[in-house]
Design a protein around this motif. Structure first.
Motif, PDB file in Angstrom:
ATOM      1  N   ILE A 604     -14.795  39.194   0.538  1.00 29.58           N
ATOM      2  CA  ILE A 604     -13.552  39.020   1.031  1.00 29.58           C
ATOM      3  C   ILE A 604     -13.318  38.194   2.295  1.00 29.58           C
ATOM      4  O   ILE A 604     -13.834  38.777   3.157  1.00 29.58           O
ATOM      5  N   SER A 605     -12.291  37.170   1.963  1.00 27.78           N
ATOM      6  CA  SER A 605     -11.913  36.545   3.235  1.00 27.78           C
ATOM      7  C   SER A 605     -10.664  36.041   2.957  1.00 27.78           C
ATOM      8  O   SER A 605      -9.935  36.335   1.864  1.00 27.78           O
ATOM      9  N   VAL A 606      -9.817  35.429   4.084  1.00 31.08           N
ATOM     10  CA  VAL A 606      -8.418  35.160   3.997  1.00 31.08           C
ATOM     11  C   VAL A 606      -8.447  33.480   4.544  1.00 31.08           C
ATOM     12  O   VAL A 606      -8.943  33.003   5.534  1.00 31.08           O
ATOM     13  N   ARG A 607      -7.672  32.772   3.807  1.00 25.91           N
ATOM     14  CA  ARG A 607      -7.228  31.557   4.214  1.00 25.91           C
ATOM     15  C   ARG A 607      -5.965  31.643   4.893  1.00 25.91           C
ATOM     16  O   ARG A 607      -4.846  31.846   3.987  1.00 25.91           O
ATOM     17  N   VAL A 608      -5.518  31.178   6.138  1.00 26.90           N
ATOM     18  CA  VAL A 608      -4.558  31.264   6.620  1.00 26.90           C
ATOM     19  C   VAL A 608      -3.872  29.768   7.008  1.00 26.90           C
ATOM     20  O   VAL A 608      -4.701  29.150   7.560  1.00 26.90           O
ATOM     21  N   THR A 609      -2.827  29.593   6.310  1.00 28.05           N
ATOM     22  CA  THR A 609      -2.291  28.230   6.639  1.00 28.05           C
ATOM     23  C   THR A 609      -1.011  28.043   7.443  1.00 28.05           C
ATOM     24  O   THR A 609      -0.181  28.821   7.386  1.00 28.05           O
TER      25      THR A 609
END
Length: 721
Positions: A604-609
């Protein structure tokens, strides 16, 4: 100047005269209006005295005394006979001085009475009926300081004078007409002095000499008390700078007959001080000896300028500079040890006037422009008839010398705005009477606006986040003050008034310029607008200066959180997308995410925009977690148990149990002496003959996707009967 007491006395005399001839003087004007009010003052400030009523005489352009009323113990006063529509003011006249604790003499609004001016807060209009006007007194301010006296003079013998300037008007131009003494006090033994409760306003403060050995020191500015430079506005309690009085030094000289012949006969000589503004003061007189010599043992002081007037026992008086007139006299400066005046030839009937040829004043009387003296034919300067004659110039402002302005040209300064400027031309030649001619006076108006000789230029990258700067350029007038206003498509950007501007999101696609306003006292302001920039481009994307990070336990059912990180651009708006093996998880866009069964075995990872107006979006992807492990198996909040009658043919049941996980799937397996009973997989079980003399139990199995399987075996029953 007529005092308030004198005005009341004059009014009383006039009223008495009318009574004597059989007429009755009215107490006030002939109107029907009445006026009442109350005088108030801060605690500890005396308010007893008189209130005077004055009306504005529009035809004469001045105030006129009408009547006065005594302030009663409770502070009240009253007048009758006011006329509707007429402008009035009130003036307070205290019974005592400021040193005695009384409020200073003043008009409504806490201003000093000026007979030819209407001042803000001072005027009210009469009505046909009753009217109330209360009078709040200004308590006054103090002004003091210290004077160091020279040896041989006792401080307590020195008088300090507080003077009020007098003004008159020529049209709209206010002209100084000297100063009148308002108060005088003696120095204390230590040289200190203080004037209490004076009304805020303009004053000159200085030593009033009582003998030639006392220097007439100004404490508020250079010059004699009547000079413009000695006047200072005092609006609060003020301590003036400490000033040292200097010791008197001698001045000597000799009077001679025309062409230097020996002088015969006595007389006297006067010493006259002339200050930087041309204001003069007679200092002292000494004897003119039979041989023409004279000496002033006292009265002159180092650093000051003087002239002398010789008054022979017979013949005409003559000022130094061969003139009858003080305003044409030459002056001399006194040094540390005194001065010796050059020989002063007396004027006789045979002394010819020096002819000064006509001249004109040229140039525009505007701030920043040049005025000049021109003789016939336009040549710079004036000329005199006698060969070798010396011509000198002194420019004047409102009739007073402008210090240092002594050439045939004069550049008009901001200090000259709305004043009268002229020039005095004096011609001198040996054996002639000196001649002075003054030009006409010109009214100085606002000068032309300064303009850019090198235009200001905007530099910098025209993209959001970029910093633009504007140069000062160069201007046609020295000493300009520049103000800046950045513009977006020609409209002012709120708060953008510095020499630089950081482009905002709202600027994207717009053109940026700067309006520069150049101001200098006495001139119209000049304005220059820079060329507009190219349309502002999108700014660089924000970058993570500290990467966002996922925290929490990578196990199904556990909650993971993601930090914001920090970004290179302030005010970013963050959007988040949780990823499973790099692919978006539908609906997972919050700052936290609870791991699901589908996540087991995945990373699991997160893409932060990061987005901000006017910039490309910045993106940062967190480091992935380890593979998501199974969640913890379900736990029974209360262990299941078997209920029912333990006899063949009867039905047994397993109790309902709550589990630590929601949405679990529960299955059952009945056991006979610990071994599976075929097809016995429901919550209940009917005992058969095979169960006789056996013990029955149930294995409860709890499953949920992504979680470890939980198994619980109930306690066995007693032997079945």
């Amino acid at each position: 100047m007529m005092t308030n007491l004198a005005r009341r006395a004059a009014a009383l005399v006039a009223a008495t005269a009318l009574v004597l001839v059989g007429l009755v003087a009215p107490a006030s004007a002939a109107g029907t209006g009445t006026l009442s009010g109350k005088v108030t003052a801060p605690t500890g400030v005396g308010r007893t005295g008189w209130v005077e009523l004055h009306r504005w005489d529009a035809a004469r352009g001045s105030w006129s005394y009408v009547d006065d009323a005594r302030v009663q113990e409770e502070g009240t006063y009253a007048f009758t006979g006011l006329e509707a529509g007429v402008e009035y003011t009130l003036e307070f006249d205290p019974w005592g001085t400021g040193a005695e604790g009384y409020a200073p003499e003043q008009t409504l609004g806490g201003t000093r009475m000026s007979w030819y001016e209407k001042q803000p807060g001072q005027v009210f209009k009469g009505t046909a009926g009753a009217q109330t006007v209360n009078f709040a007194l200004h308590p006054g301010v103090s002004v003091g300081g210290k004077v160091i006296v020279p040896p041989g003079i006792a401080a307590t013998d020195v008088t300090i004078e507080l003077a009020v300037p007098r003004y008159w008007y020529r049209g709209d131009i206010r002209l100084l007409d000297g100063a009148s003494s308002a108060q005088s006090i003696r120095l204390a033994a230590d040289g200190s002095y203080s004037f209490a409760r004076i009304l805020p306003g303009e004053y000159s403060v200085g030593v009033r000499p009582e003998s030639p050995e006392q220097e007439p020191v100004s404490l508020t500015g250079p010059g004699l008390p009547d000079s413009p430079t000695a006047i200072r506005r005092i609006t609060a309690d003020t301590t003036l700078p400490t000033v040292t009085m200097r010791k008197s030094v001698p001045v000597s000289g000799k009077v001679v007959s025309p062409e230097g012949a020996p002088f015969a006969g006595g007389g006297e000589v006067r010493l006259v001080e002339v200050d930087v503004n041309g204001v003069s003061s007679r200092v002292t007189t000494t004897v003119l000896a039979a041989d023409g010599t004279y000496t002033f043992a006292q009265g002159a002081f180092p650093g000051r300028s003087y002239t002398v007037e010789a008054i022979p026992a017979s013949g005409s008086s003559t000022y130094y500079g061969t003139t009858y007139w003080l305003d044409t006299a030459k002056t001399f400066a006194v040094g540390a040890s005194g001065a010796t005046v050059p020989d002063l030839p007396l004027i006789t009937s045979d002394t010819e006037y020096l002819g000064l040829n006509s001249f004109v004043l040229r140039g525009a009387p505007l701030v920043g422009e040049e005025l000049s003296v021109r003789s016939a034919g336009g040549r710079l300067g004036a000329t005199a008839d006698a060969p070798g004659a010396a011509v000198t110039y002194q420019w004047l402002r409102n009739g007073y010398y402008i210090p240092g302005a002594t050439s045939p040209t004069y550049k008009v300064t901001p200090a000259d705005l709305n004043t009268l400027v002229s020039v005095a031309v004096v011609a001198r030649a040996e054996g002639h009477r000196s001649t002075r001619t003054d030009s006409s006076q010109v009214v100085v108006s606002t000068g032309s606006a300064p303009y850019a000789t090198v235009y200001p230029v905007v530099s910098g990258a025209a993209k959001v986040g970029g910093r633009l700067s504007v140069s000062k350029g160069a201007w046609s007038v020295a000493g300009v003050t520049l103000k800046y206003q950045w513009l977006r498509d020609g409209k002012a950007i709120a708060g953008a008034t510095s020499t630089s501007y950081v482009l905002q999101g709202a600027d994207r696609g717009r053109q940026i310029s700067v309006q520069i306003t150049a101001s200098v006292p006495g001139r119209v302001s000049g304005v220059s607008v820079t060329a507009p920039s190219a349309p502002v481009a999108a700014g660089d994307a924000a970058k993570a200066t500290k990467e966002p990070k996922v925290t929490g336990t990578a196990k199904v059912g556990k909650k993971l959180k993601v930090s914001d990180g920090t970004w290179s651009v302030p005010g970013v708006r963050l959007a988040r997308q949780w990823l499973r093996n790099g692919k978006a998880i539908a609906g997972a866009t919050s700052t936290s995410y609870t791991l699901r069964a589908a996540d087991r075995g995945k990373r699991i990872s997160v893409r932060v925009t990061a987005s901000v107006a006017g910039r490309a979006n910045g993106v940062a992807v967190t480091a992935a977690t380890g593979k998501v492990a199974y969640g913890n198996k379900a736990k029974a909040k209360k262990k299941p148990k078997i209920t029912g009658t333990t006899r063949v043919g009867k039905k047994l049941k397993v109790s309902k149990v709550s589990w630590s996980l929601k949405g679990v799937k529960v299955t059952y397996q009945w056991l006979r002496n610990g071994k599976k009973i075929s097809k016995a997989t429901k919550k209940s079980y009917k005992l058969t003959s095979k169960d006789a003399r056996k013990r029955i139990s149930v294995r409860v199995t709890v499953r949920k996707a992504g979680y470890k399987t939980a198994k619980v075996v109930t306690k066995s029953t007693s032997k079945i009967k």
